[in-house]
Design a protein around this motif. Structure first.
Motif, short mmCIF file in Angstrom:
data_model
loop_
_atom_site.label_atom_id
_atom_site.label_comp_id
_atom_site.label_asym_id
_atom_site.label_seq_id
_atom_site.Cartn_x
_atom_site.Cartn_y
_atom_site.Cartn_z
N ASP A 45 0.86 -1.36 -0.05
CA ASP A 45 0.04 0.06 -0.03
C ASP A 45 0.92 1.38 0.00
O ASP A 45 1.90 1.28 0.69
N ASP A 46 0.29 2.19 -0.54
CA ASP A 46 1.31 3.53 -0.85
C ASP A 46 1.20 4.43 0.28
O ASP A 46 1.98 5.21 0.44
N GLU A 47 0.05 4.33 1.03
CA GLU A 47 -0.25 4.97 2.18
C GLU A 47 0.38 4.37 3.48
O GLU A 47 0.07 3.34 4.00
N TYR A 48 1.27 5.06 4.05
CA TYR A 48 1.85 4.71 5.10
C TYR A 48 0.98 4.87 6.34
O TYR A 48 1.17 3.47 6.82
N ASP A 49 0.26 5.59 6.48
CA ASP A 49 -0.82 5.12 7.66
C ASP A 49 -1.46 3.96 7.51
O ASP A 49 -2.00 3.23 8.55
N ILE A 50 -1.94 3.55 6.25
CA ILE A 50 -2.79 2.27 6.09
C ILE A 50 -1.91 1.06 6.57
O ILE A 50 -2.15 0.19 7.05
N ARG A 51 -0.51 1.07 6.07
CA ARG A 51 0.33 0.02 6.28
C ARG A 51 0.56 0.03 7.71
O ARG A 51 0.47 -1.18 8.23
N ASP A 77 -3.41 -2.86 -2.18
CA ASP A 77 -4.02 -1.69 -2.32
C ASP A 77 -4.30 -1.65 -3.69
O ASP A 77 -3.55 -2.05 -4.82
N MET A 94 -2.95 3.08 -6.46
CA MET A 94 -1.25 3.29 -6.17
C MET A 94 -0.87 3.93 -7.18
O MET A 94 -1.36 3.70 -8.56
N LYS A 140 -12.26 -0.25 2.15
CA LYS A 140 -11.50 1.03 3.04
C LYS A 140 -12.70 1.69 3.35
O LYS A 140 -13.46 1.98 2.29
#
Length: 123
Positions: free
Chosen positions: A10-16, A55, A58, A107
């Motif tokens: 996943d490109d989103e840090y928060d999701i990871r 995800d 991305m 999501k």
């Protein structure tokens, strides 16, 4: 029982970070992460996780292109892939299902339920 291994792409840090914390703390999973499709494909080939949480949206290499690259590689084509997406339209969900992914999780997901959702998709 062996610890299950999951790769989160996943490109989103928060999701990871949220998914990783949930899967480790609640599910007891061993977790690795990738911030892009190309990094994820490389990690999947080298680490051979039990499942990939991928995800859809991305930059550069989106989730569909990443899934196709995983399917084209004999080292990764048998790893189950679960799509993680905010796209909830019926037509999009059907298209994703037709790709041959193991499951689709929408999501925003409920962090405490994520390990059980993944386990249910695998069992």
């Amino acid at each position: 029982m062996t610890t299950r291994r999951v790769l989160i792409i996943d490109d989103e840090y928060d999701i990871r970070a949220v998914a990783e914390l949930s899967l480790k703390a609640v599910g007891g999973w061993q977790v690795s992460t990738a911030a892009s499709g190309s990094e994820g494909v490389a990690k999947a080939a080298s680490e051979q996780p039990d499942v990939i949480l991928l995800d859809v949206m991305m930059p550069d290499m989106d989730g569909i292109a990443t899934f196709q690259a995983l399917q084209a590689n004999s080292a990764t084509k048998s790893i189950p892939v679960i799509l993680l997406t905010a796209k909830t339209q019926a037509a999009e969900q059907r298209r994703f299902a037709e790709l041959g992914v193991r499951a689709i999780i929408t999501k925003p997901f409920k962090a405490m339920k994520l390990p059980a959702q993944i386990a249910a998709a695998l069992d």
